[in-house]
Design a protein around this motif. Structure first.
Motif, mmCIF file in Angstrom:
data_model
loop_
_atom_site.group_PDB
_atom_site.id
_atom_site.type_symbol
_atom_site.label_atom_id
_atom_site.label_comp_id
_atom_site.label_asym_id
_atom_site.label_seq_id
_atom_site.Cartn_x
_atom_site.Cartn_y
_atom_site.Cartn_z
ATOM 1 N N GLU A 61 0.829 -1.210 0.000
ATOM 2 C CA GLU A 61 0.000 0.000 0.000
ATOM 3 C C GLU A 61 0.861 1.257 0.000
ATOM 4 O O GLU A 61 0.551 2.236 -0.689
ATOM 5 C CB GLU A 61 -0.951 -0.004 1.204
ATOM 6 C CG GLU A 61 -1.997 -1.107 1.171
ATOM 7 C CD GLU A 61 -1.459 -2.493 1.546
ATOM 8 O OE1 GLU A 61 -2.104 -3.484 1.157
ATOM 9 O OE2 GLU A 61 -0.402 -2.589 2.201
ATOM 10 N N GLN A 62 1.941 1.248 0.766
ATOM 11 C CA GLN A 62 2.864 2.382 0.756
ATOM 12 C C GLN A 62 3.562 2.501 -0.596
ATOM 13 O O GLN A 62 3.793 3.600 -1.091
ATOM 14 C CB GLN A 62 3.897 2.239 1.884
ATOM 15 C CG GLN A 62 3.303 2.426 3.259
ATOM 16 C CD GLN A 62 4.278 2.030 4.358
ATOM 17 O OE1 GLN A 62 4.912 0.969 4.302
ATOM 18 N NE2 GLN A 62 4.389 2.895 5.362
ATOM 19 N N GLY A 63 3.880 1.366 -1.203
ATOM 20 C CA GLY A 63 4.453 1.375 -2.536
ATOM 21 C C GLY A 63 3.491 1.954 -3.550
ATOM 22 O O GLY A 63 3.880 2.717 -4.440
ATOM 23 N N SER A 64 2.216 1.625 -3.422
ATOM 24 C CA SER A 64 1.191 2.156 -4.309
ATOM 25 C C SER A 64 1.082 3.675 -4.176
ATOM 26 O O SER A 64 0.921 4.395 -5.171
ATOM 27 C CB SER A 64 -0.154 1.495 -4.004
ATOM 28 O OG SER A 64 -1.136 1.933 -4.891
ATOM 29 N N PRO A 109 2.584 -5.271 -10.147
ATOM 30 C CA PRO A 109 1.436 -4.649 -10.813
ATOM 31 C C PRO A 109 0.479 -3.936 -9.850
ATOM 32 O O PRO A 109 -0.022 -2.853 -10.161
ATOM 33 C CB PRO A 109 0.757 -5.821 -11.528
ATOM 34 C CG PRO A 109 1.890 -6.769 -11.797
ATOM 35 C CD PRO A 109 2.764 -6.671 -10.566
ATOM 36 N N ALA A 110 0.235 -4.521 -8.688
ATOM 37 C CA ALA A 110 -0.660 -3.886 -7.709
ATOM 38 C C ALA A 110 -0.055 -2.587 -7.189
ATOM 39 O O ALA A 110 -0.767 -1.605 -6.965
ATOM 40 C CB ALA A 110 -0.963 -4.835 -6.558
ATOM 41 N N ILE A 112 1.970 -0.588 -8.869
ATOM 42 C CA ILE A 112 1.916 0.402 -9.944
ATOM 43 C C ILE A 112 0.483 0.818 -10.259
ATOM 44 O O ILE A 112 0.253 1.872 -10.857
ATOM 45 C CB ILE A 112 2.667 -0.109 -11.193
ATOM 46 C CG1 ILE A 112 4.130 -0.383 -10.819
ATOM 47 C CG2 ILE A 112 2.613 0.897 -12.330
ATOM 48 C CD1 ILE A 112 4.854 0.774 -10.109
ATOM 49 N N ASN A 113 -0.492 0.047 -9.795
ATOM 50 C CA ASN A 113 -1.877 0.497 -9.935
ATOM 51 C C ASN A 113 -2.093 1.859 -9.289
ATOM 52 O O ASN A 113 -2.985 2.604 -9.700
ATOM 53 C CB ASN A 113 -2.854 -0.519 -9.341
ATOM 54 C CG ASN A 113 -3.137 -1.665 -10.274
ATOM 55 O OD1 ASN A 113 -2.859 -1.599 -11.472
ATOM 56 N ND2 ASN A 113 -3.690 -2.732 -9.725
ATOM 57 N N GLY A 114 -1.293 2.213 -8.299
ATOM 58 C CA GLY A 114 -1.399 3.542 -7.695
ATOM 59 C C GLY A 114 -1.246 4.632 -8.746
ATOM 60 O O GLY A 114 -1.992 5.615 -8.760
ATOM 61 N N ALA A 115 -0.291 4.461 -9.655
ATOM 62 C CA ALA A 115 -0.074 5.435 -10.729
ATOM 63 C C ALA A 115 -1.169 5.330 -11.780
ATOM 64 O O ALA A 115 -1.740 6.348 -12.210
ATOM 65 C CB ALA A 115 1.298 5.211 -11.377
ATOM 66 N N SER A 116 -1.475 4.110 -12.204
ATOM 67 C CA SER A 116 -2.487 3.923 -13.240
ATOM 68 C C SER A 116 -3.851 4.439 -12.792
ATOM 69 O O SER A 116 -4.548 5.127 -13.551
ATOM 70 C CB SER A 116 -2.577 2.448 -13.618
ATOM 71 O OG SER A 116 -1.369 2.019 -14.199
ATOM 72 N N ASP A 117 -4.231 4.110 -11.562
ATOM 73 C CA ASP A 117 -5.522 4.566 -11.038
ATOM 74 C C ASP A 117 -5.587 6.085 -10.980
ATOM 75 O O ASP A 117 -6.623 6.687 -11.297
ATOM 76 C CB ASP A 117 -5.783 3.973 -9.663
ATOM 77 C CG ASP A 117 -5.995 2.461 -9.678
ATOM 78 O OD1 ASP A 117 -6.180 1.879 -10.765
ATOM 79 O OD2 ASP A 117 -5.951 1.859 -8.582
ATOM 80 N N HIS A 129 -3.748 3.245 -20.384
ATOM 81 C CA HIS A 129 -2.453 3.117 -21.048
ATOM 82 C C HIS A 129 -1.955 1.680 -21.035
ATOM 83 O O HIS A 129 -2.403 0.863 -20.246
ATOM 84 C CB HIS A 129 -1.423 4.010 -20.338
ATOM 85 C CG HIS A 129 -1.413 3.772 -18.855
ATOM 86 N ND1 HIS A 129 -2.232 4.465 -17.998
ATOM 87 C CD2 HIS A 129 -0.716 2.900 -18.085
ATOM 88 C CE1 HIS A 129 -2.036 4.029 -16.756
ATOM 89 N NE2 HIS A 129 -1.125 3.079 -16.781
ATOM 90 N N ALA A 130 -1.012 1.418 -21.920
ATOM 91 C CA ALA A 130 -0.234 0.179 -21.860
ATOM 92 C C ALA A 130 0.783 0.343 -20.737
ATOM 93 O O ALA A 130 1.103 1.477 -20.342
ATOM 94 C CB ALA A 130 0.466 -0.060 -23.195
ATOM 95 N N ARG A 131 1.315 -0.788 -20.224
ATOM 96 C CA ARG A 131 2.178 -0.648 -19.055
ATOM 97 C C ARG A 131 3.054 -1.864 -18.854
ATOM 98 O O ARG A 131 2.679 -2.984 -19.167
ATOM 99 C CB ARG A 131 1.271 -0.465 -17.834
ATOM 100 C CG ARG A 131 1.982 -0.247 -16.547
ATOM 101 C CD ARG A 131 1.001 -0.114 -15.420
ATOM 102 N NE ARG A 131 0.734 -1.420 -14.828
ATOM 103 C CZ ARG A 131 -0.051 -1.618 -13.783
ATOM 104 N NH1 ARG A 131 -0.683 -0.612 -13.226
ATOM 105 N NH2 ARG A 131 -0.238 -2.820 -13.302
ATOM 106 N N SER A 132 4.232 -1.618 -18.282
ATOM 107 C CA SER A 132 5.098 -2.662 -17.748
ATOM 108 C C SER A 132 5.344 -2.330 -16.287
ATOM 109 O O SER A 132 5.493 -1.154 -15.933
ATOM 110 C CB SER A 132 6.441 -2.693 -18.482
ATOM 111 O OG SER A 132 6.260 -2.976 -19.838
ATOM 112 N N ALA A 133 5.387 -3.350 -15.451
ATOM 113 C CA ALA A 133 5.670 -3.169 -14.024
ATOM 114 C C ALA A 133 6.636 -4.268 -13.608
ATOM 115 O O ALA A 133 6.263 -5.444 -13.590
ATOM 116 C CB ALA A 133 4.385 -3.232 -13.202
ATOM 117 N N VAL A 134 7.863 -3.880 -13.298
ATOM 118 C CA VAL A 134 8.893 -4.864 -12.989
ATOM 119 C C VAL A 134 9.594 -4.539 -11.669
ATOM 120 O O VAL A 134 9.563 -3.409 -11.187
ATOM 121 C CB VAL A 134 9.936 -4.964 -14.126
ATOM 122 C CG1 VAL A 134 9.283 -5.395 -15.429
ATOM 123 C CG2 VAL A 134 10.651 -3.647 -14.326
#
Length: 154
Positions: A61-64, A109-110, A112-117, A129-134
């Motif tokens: 959650e903090q990462g998000s 991916p969860a 990076i959902n913070g940014a996508s959301d 958008h298209a996306r990569s999360a690594v």
């Protein structure tokens, strides 16, 4: 799109940070035709860099939340690239995201959902958008997340 973006940010209680200057030998963004390529933005809030590894130092959650801050920084760079004119922004094309995480952490991916959301909340369908999360073993300044973006202009 227009100043509706500013209104939407205000509705969400969000403020764009000042577009950050590069910390090394690169430019914050590059425009080619109708495409803006934004250099990687590390997770920074009003207190400075959000640091640490997701999986030990930070919860997902903090990462998000750190990823959300990266998205705000990306928007700041796009705003600068558009000379402050949101009507020039058509949509987000792609994000490439790196999560400073432990070797056994698998939920990038969860995070990076913070940014996508956030991008969808602010820009609507233009934010999809298209996306990569690594995973990354380390990021500059021990940042928790770094995201680069590609945006389309009108």
């Amino acid at each position: 799109m227009s100043t509706d973006i500013d209104a939407r940010l205000a509705e969400l209680g969000l403020t764009l940070p000042k577009a950050a200057a590069p910390i090394a030998n690169y430019v914050p963004y590059m425009i080619s035709g109708k495409t803006v390529y934004v250099s990687g933005q590390i997770s920074i809030d009003e207190n400075g860099p959000i640091t640490g590894k997701v999986g030990t130092d930070l919860t997902p959650e903090q990462g998000s939340e750190a990823a959300k801050r990266c998205a705000l920084s990306l928007l700041s760079q796009v705003h600068a690239a558009c000379d402050g004119d949101w009507t020039r922004l058509k949509r987000v094309l792609k994000l490439t995201a790196f999560v400073n995480s432990t070797p056994d952490f698998e939920d990038q991916p969860a995070v990076i959902n913070g940014a996508s959301d956030l991008l969808v909340a602010v820009l609507g369908d233009a934010g999809r958008h298209a996306r990569s999360a690594v995973s990354a073993g380390a990021l500059p300044m021990n940042g928790a997340v770094e995201i680069e973006g590609i945006f389309e202009l009108v």
